[in-house]
Design an enzyme around this catalytic site. Structure first.
Site, PDB file in Angstrom:
ATOM      1  NE  ARG A 159       4.378   2.613  -2.146  1.00 34.76           N
ATOM      2  CZ  ARG A 159       5.524   2.845  -2.785  1.00 34.76           C
ATOM      3  NH1 ARG A 159       5.506   3.401  -3.992  1.00 34.76           N
ATOM      4  NH2 ARG A 159       6.679   2.513  -2.231  1.00 34.76           N
TER       5      ARG A 159
ATOM      6  CE  LYS B 209       4.790   2.773  -9.673  1.00 40.13           C
ATOM      7  NZ  LYS B 209       3.949   1.601  -9.358  1.00 40.13           N
TER       8      LYS B 209
END
Length: 286
Positions: free
Chosen positions: A265, A225
């Protein structure tokens, strides 16, 4: 011990003796880090099986990009992308999660073999989602969410990001339980990167203990991210591309595991699988 440091268990899912690794299969042309690579059904199933071979405990299949600014895909197309992949992986004995904000996609995915519904909106995007999950009797990930991808960057306004995320997640958990989902089947996710800037994401990672006070297993989804790109960027330089953030992702995975996260994740499974096993070994030696 079957669970360490109170990670918690999720009714309806296997029990792991460490932080679990959730591998990502994006059946999309436009996801932020790997859009288009697994868009073909056969390629997506093959990739999911490869991730399991690399150490993934479960596979999260999604057919709609939720990157900042992304437009929504229509329901028919999302079903076309997701259902054959869920069915193919489940038929191979893989524990499958479906990443969707739509009740119909969740229902059909469970019918095809999915064991978990991962809704980034926590049931807010589709009023049919909570009844559908309650009827299906499957585990449900409730993520912190403040709106769809097109507008979420404008919603990253907090006085106390940790306190507000915890309070908003608690409120959402209560609504989901009131809607009929069993508390024992809830997982919470702080929603890193969703209506949050880099500093806010880092604050949440630094205070995962506060999120665990909500009393349910915690899923941390930091993989590749933007906040990791900001951390890695040299002064005055652009952040490295998403696929060059896997070592940083593994670092967050180790930190999350050490903080008691139930699962992480990730797109690149092997480095994180190694990281959580090291964290487990250190825990066991303490």
């Amino acid at each position: 011990m079957s669970t360490l440091r109170g990670r918690g268990t999720v009714r309806g899912l296997p029990e792991w003796d460490r932080c679990a690794v959730m591998g990502v299969v994006n059946v999309t042309p436009d996801s932020f880090s790997d859009g288009g690579r697994w868009f073909d059904t056969t390629a997506a199933i093959k990739h999911g099986l490869e991730l399991v071979a690399e150490g993934a405990d479960l596979i999260d299949v999604g057919g709609e990009s939720t990157r900042p600014g992304a437009s929504r895909v229509d329901e028919t197309e999302e079903l076309r992308r997701v259902i054959p992949v869920v069915r193919g992986l489940a038929s191979e004995g893989v524990t499958v999660s479906v990443d969707t904000m739509r009740a119909v996609v969740a229902e059909q995915s469970v019918a095809a073999g999915a064991a978990l519904v991962n809704d980034v909106s926590g049931g807010l995007a589709d009023p049919g989602m909570i009844p559908a999950v309650a009827d299906a009797g499957v585990p449900f990930v409730v993520m912190h969410w403040r709106g769809f991808s097109e507008s979420m960057n404008s919603r990253a306004v907090y006085g106390d990001v940790v306190g507000e995320v915890v309070a908003e997640l608690r409120e959402r958990m209560e609504a989901v339980i009131e809607g009929g989902v069993a508390p024992e089947q809830l997982v919470i996710d702080p929603g890193l990167g969703f209506a949050k800037d880099a500093a806010q994401d880092l604050a949440l990672v630094a205070h995962l203990d506060r999120l665990r006070e909500l009393g349910r297993p915690l899923l941390v989804a930091a993989s590749r991210k933007r906040f990791l790109g900001h951390v890695l960027a040299a002064e005055g330089a652009a952040p490295p591309p998403a696929r060059e953030r896997d070592a940083a992702t593994a670092a967050v995975s180790a930190l999350s595991a050490a903080a008691g996260a139930w699962a992480v994740r990730v797109h690149a499974v092997r480095p994180t699988a190694d990281a959580v096993r090291v964290a487990r070994a250190v825990e066991g030696a303490a």
